[in-house]
Design a protein around this motif. Structure first.
Motif, mmCIF file in Angstrom:
data_model
loop_
_atom_site.group_PDB
_atom_site.id
_atom_site.type_symbol
_atom_site.label_atom_id
_atom_site.label_comp_id
_atom_site.label_asym_id
_atom_site.label_seq_id
_atom_site.Cartn_x
_atom_site.Cartn_y
_atom_site.Cartn_z
ATOM 1 N N SER A 104 0.844 -1.190 0.000
ATOM 2 C CA SER A 104 0.000 0.000 0.000
ATOM 3 C C SER A 104 0.878 1.239 0.000
ATOM 4 O O SER A 104 2.087 1.165 0.277
ATOM 5 N N THR A 106 0.753 3.816 2.142
ATOM 6 C CA THR A 106 1.237 4.182 3.476
ATOM 7 C C THR A 106 2.400 3.302 3.907
ATOM 8 O O THR A 106 3.333 3.761 4.567
ATOM 9 N N GLU A 107 2.385 2.028 3.515
ATOM 10 C CA GLU A 107 3.513 1.156 3.826
ATOM 11 C C GLU A 107 4.770 1.612 3.081
ATOM 12 O O GLU A 107 5.890 1.541 3.608
ATOM 13 N N ILE A 109 5.429 4.713 2.330
ATOM 14 C CA ILE A 109 5.893 5.889 3.068
ATOM 15 C C ILE A 109 6.738 5.455 4.261
ATOM 16 O O ILE A 109 7.810 6.016 4.534
ATOM 17 N N GLU A 110 6.262 4.462 4.991
ATOM 18 C CA GLU A 110 7.020 3.960 6.140
ATOM 19 C C GLU A 110 8.405 3.494 5.707
ATOM 20 O O GLU A 110 9.420 3.790 6.353
ATOM 21 N N TYR A 132 -0.907 14.887 3.725
ATOM 22 C CA TYR A 132 -1.475 13.572 4.018
ATOM 23 C C TYR A 132 -0.654 12.526 3.284
ATOM 24 O O TYR A 132 -0.527 12.568 2.059
ATOM 25 N N HIS A 133 -0.083 11.582 4.053
ATOM 26 C CA HIS A 133 0.748 10.533 3.463
ATOM 27 C C HIS A 133 0.284 9.129 3.831
ATOM 28 O O HIS A 133 0.977 8.163 3.519
ATOM 29 N N GLY A 134 -0.854 9.021 4.497
ATOM 30 C CA GLY A 134 -1.330 7.711 4.906
ATOM 31 C C GLY A 134 -1.725 7.727 6.369
ATOM 32 O O GLY A 134 -1.622 8.756 7.051
ATOM 33 N N ASN A 135 -2.149 6.554 6.884
ATOM 34 C CA ASN A 135 -2.763 6.550 8.201
ATOM 35 C C ASN A 135 -2.152 5.552 9.174
ATOM 36 O O ASN A 135 -2.690 5.352 10.259
ATOM 37 N N THR A 136 -1.050 4.910 8.808
ATOM 38 C CA THR A 136 -0.308 4.127 9.785
ATOM 39 C C THR A 136 0.451 5.087 10.707
ATOM 40 O O THR A 136 0.516 6.290 10.444
ATOM 41 N N SER A 139 3.218 7.314 9.024
ATOM 42 C CA SER A 139 2.614 8.211 8.043
ATOM 43 C C SER A 139 1.723 9.240 8.714
ATOM 44 O O SER A 139 1.703 10.414 8.325
ATOM 45 N N ASP A 216 6.151 12.010 -2.600
ATOM 46 C CA ASP A 216 4.993 11.132 -2.511
ATOM 47 C C ASP A 216 4.172 11.290 -3.781
ATOM 48 O O ASP A 216 3.515 12.293 -3.993
#
Length: 397
Positions: A104, A106-107, A109-110, A132-136, A139, A216
């Protein structure tokens, strides 16, 4: 089905749109009652080639019949993932040559955050306000909206923020900074493009202090802005490129790409600096490879700019204050949130799928499949104009 959806499936918000999906083809989604919905959202920029594109479907079916998951990422050489990474390297500027496939955006981004820390030996990450780069957890730490984060603190330390397009803030990028992570075009904030060579100036500042520029491209990537990746419009090359959403034509995927030497640092000291079980899944990689081949061997990417012009020529109305974005990553800004809500909710009743942006309440997303036809554009835009006229008629003083 909707009752079971609300009862058994965890929800992301209090009022889901709740279309009971039967099937989807091309630019349309169909519900269980046979009603068709013209899709101006494409699964939030994910269905690059529309729904059930035959080349993507064939790639998925053929690969699933051959083999699916056989081993965790990075141990076996599997054709679809190898071919995908190679084709990406051939399409990207140097030194972006080595791709790590994940599940995904967000993964990805991590992984990019970890890689920047590993490569520089530094701990500070700089992000943009309203990002906004994701929700984990990692991120989310980069998110520029405290009201979305406060319920989940403590988050990652060492995160600082600058204002997108504000050159004065570049002084905050220092020798303590591992990476500066920016959306090439800010998405949730309202599809805000970089101005006055902003990204080039960020890259120059990063080079001066030894920091890495992470871009991103989870939304702008894969042809949506008239180039394969959005950064290609702004004459800058990131040190780490992050991608996802539209990469696999609707299948779940993400990736981050860097130089071979930089990415090799994840292999040792310690070993397995990044690892995933299902990243590079052969069925998903086959879908992504089919998508990338279609984008790079047809005129679809070039057509996005002509289709943008078509949208802009049609969407003229006193309630539309601005159209932001590039290519088929567009957002119409209306007078207020009430008008935006009306468009999304009433549009669905009329068989047109629109959607909100995360943080800009006046905006309505228009990110259709790149395969959308001019006739479908005209049909959807006419519905939008009809809805705006209805709003005016209902709200005459």
């Amino acid at each position: 089905m909707k009752q079971d959806f609300l009862k058994y499936q965890a929800q992301t918000g209090p009022t889901p749109l709740g279309i009971e999906v039967s099937h989807a083809r091309g630019s349309y989604i169909y519900d269980l009652d046979g009603k068709s919905y013209l899709d101006f959202v494409a699964g939030v920029s994910a269905n690059t080639l529309g729904h059930s594109h035959p080349k993507v479907v064939n790639a998925v079916q053929e690969q699933a019949a051959s083999y699916m998951h056989v081993m965790v990422y990075g141990e076996y050489a599997q054709g679809p993932a190898v071919e995908l990474a190679k084709l990406l390297a051939q399409q990207l500027p140097e030194p972006l040559s080595s791709t790590y496939l994940v599940n995904s955006g967000t993964e990805a981004i991590e992984g990019a955050m970890k890689l920047s820390k590993r490569a520089t030996g530094r701990g500070e990450i700089i992000a943009a306000k309203h990002a906004y780069h994701g929700n984990t957890q990692g991120s989310m730490s980069l998110m520029g909206y405290e009201e979305r984060k406060k319920a989940y603190r403590p988050l990652l330390p060492g995160i600082k923020f600058i204002e997108f397009n504000n050159e004065k803030d570049l002084k905050n990028i220092t020798t303590k900074t591992a990476g500066v992570i920016l959306e090439t075009i800010q998405g949730g904030a309202g599809f805000i493009e970089p101005k006055n060579n902003y990204l080039q100036k960020v890259k120059k500042r990063c080079e001066e202090v030894g920091a890495l520029l992470i871009l991103d491209e989870i939304q702008p990537g894969f042809g949506r802005t008239g180039r394969l990746f959005g950064f290609m419009n702004y004459h800058v090359t990131p040190d780490i490129l992050v991608m996802g959403k539209g990469m696999a034509g609707g299948m779940p995927i993400g990736a981050f790409t860097a130089s071979y030497d930089m990415m090799a640092q994840l292999k040792e000291a310690p070993k397995m600096g990044h690892i995933t079980t299902f990243g590079g899944h052969p069925v998903v990689a086959a879908a992504a490879l089919a998508t990338l081949k279609e984008l790079t061997t047809t005129t679809l990417i070039k057509q996005t700019l002509e289709k943008e012009k078509h949208f802009r020529s049609l969407l003229v109305h006193p309630l539309i204050k601005e159209i932001r974005g590039k290519g088929l990553m567009l957002a119409i800004l209306v007078e207020n949130a009430e008008v935006a809500n009306f468009l999304v909710l009433e549009g669905m009743k009329k068989g047109l799928i629109l959607f909100w942006l995360l943080f800009e309440t006046r905006a309505v997303r228009i990110t259709p499949p790149l395969t959308i036809s001019n006739e479908e554009i005209e049909k959807g835009c006419n519905t939008i104009l009809e809805l705006l006229n209805e709003w005016n008629n209902q709200n005459v003083n």
